[in-house]
Enzyme design. Structure first.
Site, PDB file in Angstrom:
ATOM      1  N   GLY A 112      48.925 -56.838 172.698  1.00 56.24           N
ATOM      2  CA  GLY A 112      47.493 -56.646 172.945  1.00 56.24           C
ATOM      3  C   GLY A 112      46.948 -57.572 174.024  1.00 56.24           C
ATOM      4  O   GLY A 112      45.937 -57.257 174.662  1.00 56.24           O
ATOM      5  N   GLU A 135      56.178 -54.817 171.161  1.00 55.22           N
ATOM      6  CA  GLU A 135      55.889 -54.102 169.904  1.00 55.22           C
ATOM      7  C   GLU A 135      57.103 -53.453 169.253  1.00 55.22           C
ATOM      8  O   GLU A 135      57.228 -53.463 168.030  1.00 55.22           O
ATOM      9  CB  GLU A 135      54.803 -53.042 170.130  1.00 55.22           C
ATOM     10  CG  GLU A 135      53.399 -53.609 170.257  1.00 55.22           C
ATOM     11  CD  GLU A 135      53.029 -54.039 171.675  1.00 55.22           C
ATOM     12  OE1 GLU A 135      53.930 -54.117 172.543  1.00 55.22           O
ATOM     13  OE2 GLU A 135      51.840 -54.304 171.926  1.00 55.22           O
TER      14      GLU A 135
HETATM   15  N1  COA Z   1      49.812 -62.633 165.630  1.00 55.17           N
HETATM   16  C1  COA Z   1      49.584 -63.584 164.704  1.00 55.17           C
HETATM   17  N2  COA Z   1      49.946 -64.859 164.848  1.00 55.17           N
HETATM   18  C2  COA Z   1      50.568 -65.204 165.976  1.00 55.17           C
HETATM   19  C3  COA Z   1      50.853 -64.277 166.992  1.00 55.17           C
HETATM   20  C4  COA Z   1      50.443 -62.932 166.784  1.00 55.17           C
HETATM   21  N3  COA Z   1      50.637 -61.978 167.689  1.00 55.17           N
HETATM   22  N4  COA Z   1      51.495 -64.901 167.993  1.00 55.17           N
HETATM   23  C5  COA Z   1      51.609 -66.185 167.621  1.00 55.17           C
HETATM   24  N5  COA Z   1      51.051 -66.381 166.418  1.00 55.17           N
HETATM   25  C6  COA Z   1      50.956 -67.623 165.642  1.00 55.17           C
HETATM   26  C7  COA Z   1      52.283 -67.979 164.996  1.00 55.17           C
HETATM   27  O1  COA Z   1      52.452 -67.281 163.793  1.00 55.17           O
HETATM   28  C8  COA Z   1      52.105 -69.458 164.813  1.00 55.17           C
HETATM   29  O2  COA Z   1      51.247 -69.665 163.696  1.00 55.17           O
HETATM   30  P1  COA Z   1      51.606 -70.817 162.593  1.00 55.17           P
HETATM   31  O3  COA Z   1      51.613 -72.109 163.377  1.00 55.17           O
HETATM   32  O4  COA Z   1      50.493 -70.716 161.612  1.00 55.17           O
HETATM   33  O5  COA Z   1      52.962 -70.464 162.066  1.00 55.17           O
HETATM   34  C9  COA Z   1      51.316 -69.880 166.036  1.00 55.17           C
HETATM   35  O6  COA Z   1      50.691 -68.704 166.519  1.00 55.17           O
HETATM   36  C10 COA Z   1      52.177 -70.457 167.143  1.00 55.17           C
HETATM   37  O7  COA Z   1      53.190 -69.526 167.446  1.00 55.17           O
HETATM   38  P2  COA Z   1      54.758 -69.873 167.455  1.00 55.17           P
HETATM   39  O8  COA Z   1      55.507 -68.601 167.247  1.00 55.17           O
HETATM   40  O9  COA Z   1      55.047 -70.998 166.529  1.00 55.17           O
HETATM   41  O10 COA Z   1      54.930 -70.367 168.963  1.00 55.17           O
HETATM   42  P3  COA Z   1      56.264 -70.338 169.830  1.00 55.17           P
HETATM   43  O11 COA Z   1      55.977 -71.156 171.049  1.00 55.17           O
HETATM   44  O12 COA Z   1      57.439 -70.701 169.018  1.00 55.17           O
HETATM   45  O13 COA Z   1      56.458 -68.819 170.276  1.00 55.17           O
HETATM   46  C11 COA Z   1      55.690 -66.660 171.070  1.00 55.17           C
HETATM   47  C12 COA Z   1      55.511 -68.198 171.135  1.00 55.17           C
HETATM   48  C13 COA Z   1      54.552 -66.054 171.872  1.00 55.17           C
HETATM   49  C14 COA Z   1      57.044 -66.292 171.711  1.00 55.17           C
HETATM   50  C15 COA Z   1      55.663 -66.178 169.608  1.00 55.17           C
HETATM   51  O14 COA Z   1      54.504 -66.732 168.981  1.00 55.17           O
HETATM   52  C16 COA Z   1      55.625 -64.685 169.431  1.00 55.17           C
HETATM   53  O15 COA Z   1      56.642 -64.020 169.608  1.00 55.17           O
HETATM   54  N6  COA Z   1      54.441 -64.148 169.031  1.00 55.17           N
HETATM   55  C17 COA Z   1      54.282 -62.735 168.743  1.00 55.17           C
HETATM   56  C18 COA Z   1      54.264 -61.918 170.002  1.00 55.17           C
HETATM   57  C19 COA Z   1      54.141 -60.447 169.665  1.00 55.17           C
HETATM   58  O16 COA Z   1      55.039 -59.835 169.121  1.00 55.17           O
HETATM   59  N7  COA Z   1      53.007 -59.878 170.033  1.00 55.17           N
HETATM   60  C20 COA Z   1      52.752 -58.461 169.852  1.00 55.17           C
HETATM   61  C21 COA Z   1      52.014 -58.216 168.611  1.00 55.17           C
HETATM   62  S1  COA Z   1      51.762 -56.504 168.349  1.00 55.17           S
END
Ligand code: COA
Length: 260
Positions: A112, A135
């Site tokens: 998003g 996704e």
């Molecule tokens: N929805 C909800 N929470 C999210 C999020 C999302 N799309 N993306 C990140 N967060 C949250 C994590 O759950 C984490 O929360 P917490 O500390 O309470 O556990 C926090 O944000 C930090 O993220 P984290 O994953 O620990 O950071 P990272 O540096 O290790 O990784 C990303 C960064 C962006 C690679 C990883 O957060 C990720 O893959 N996020 C999802 C991306 C995604 O699939 N987006 C499409 C959604 S449809």
């Protein structure tokens, strides 16, 4: 509406909206989408605001996607509603806004987040930005317009690869793809966007509104972009901005557009 997840800064006819949930990497939950809808609507209705920049707080993320925790137990019906409401309130809304919207991508723009950047009128990325539509790695597809806008911007083959692999591209690759117009350092990102915004704001806001409408019409299956352009072009001739723009040119002075 009191904003909890975003804040707005306004200066010299330019508004910057910052999505402010850095601990969740600015993930778009329903509340944030609602707040963004209200903010964009109010700024668009405010004649003083000539350009809007949208960005994320913190150094790590623009927006890391829709908030996964909110929809993980949704039914088919709820999934459809989530996509429909989001598209209506934010993504289509931004794309069709009369006021130019620049996405300043300051880090991860995923799911998003990239969809919001793509709904904006154009994009500038910081060199540490990473973009993707992950996704399918979650068992779902992009639902906020990503399957439509990514192919429009980068071509079908590249979009298919990005969507199918769920991978990320860095800002240089995104620039090569035409997904972002410029890549600058993190420190330069907002000043650079504000410089472009200032150039835009010297021009006729009414003409820009018509230009946005005509360009967008070319990407709509139920509109004839050329006809929309003809009508929009004609409409400009009835505006005070047109009188001022042409008169100023002939008088060899800088135009001071009344905005109507
Ligand atoms: N929805 C909800 N929470 C999210 C999020 C999302 N799309 N993306 C990140 N967060 C949250 C994590 O759950 C984490 O929360 P917490 O500390 O309470 O556990 C926090 O944000 C930090 O993220 P984290 O994953 O620990 O950071 P990272 O540096 O290790 O990784 C990303 C960064 C962006 C690679 C990883 O957060 C990720 O893959 N996020 C999802 C991306 C995604 O699939 N987006 C499409 C959604 S449809």
């Amino acid at each position: 509406m009191d904003f909890e997840n975003i804040y707005i800064e306004e200066e010299n006819n330019l508004a910057t909206i910052t999505i402010n949930r850095p601990k969740k990497l600015n993930a778009l939950n329903k509340r944030t989408i609602e707040e963004l809808h209200v903010a964009f609507k109010e700024l668009d209705e405010d004649n003083e605001t000539k350009v809007i920049i949208i960005t994320g707080s913190g150094e790590k993320a623009f927006v890391a996607g829709a908030d996964i925790s909110e929809f993980s137990d949704y039914s088919v019906k709820e999934g459809r509603q989530l996509a429909a409401a989001g598209q209506r309130k934010l993504f289509d809304f931004v794309e069709n806004l009369s006021t130019p919207v620049i996405a300043a991508i300051n880090g991860f723009a995923l799911g998003g987040g990239l969809e919001l950047a793509m709904a904006s009128h154009f994009r500038v990325a910081s060199s540490n930005a990473r973009m993707g539509l992950p996704e399918v790695s979650l068992g779902v597809i992009p639902g906020y317009g990503g399957t439509q806008r990514l192919p429009q911007l980068v071509g079908k083959g590249r979009a298919m690869e990005m969507i199918m692999t769920a991978g990320m591209v860095d800002s240089d690759k995104a620039f090569g793809y035409g997904l972002v117009n410029h890549v600058v350092s993190s420190e330069e990102l907002l000043p650079f966007c504000r410089k472009i915004a200032s150039r835009i704001s010297n021009n006729s806001a009414v003409a820009i509104k018509h230009a946005i409408k005509a360009v967008n019409a070319g990407f709509k299956y139920d509109a004839d972009g050329y006809s929309v352009e003809i009508d929009a072009f004609g409409s400009c001739f009835g505006t005070d901005d047109f009188k001022e723009g042409t008169t100023a040119f002939l008088e060899k002075r800088k135009a001071d557009f009344p905005g109507s």
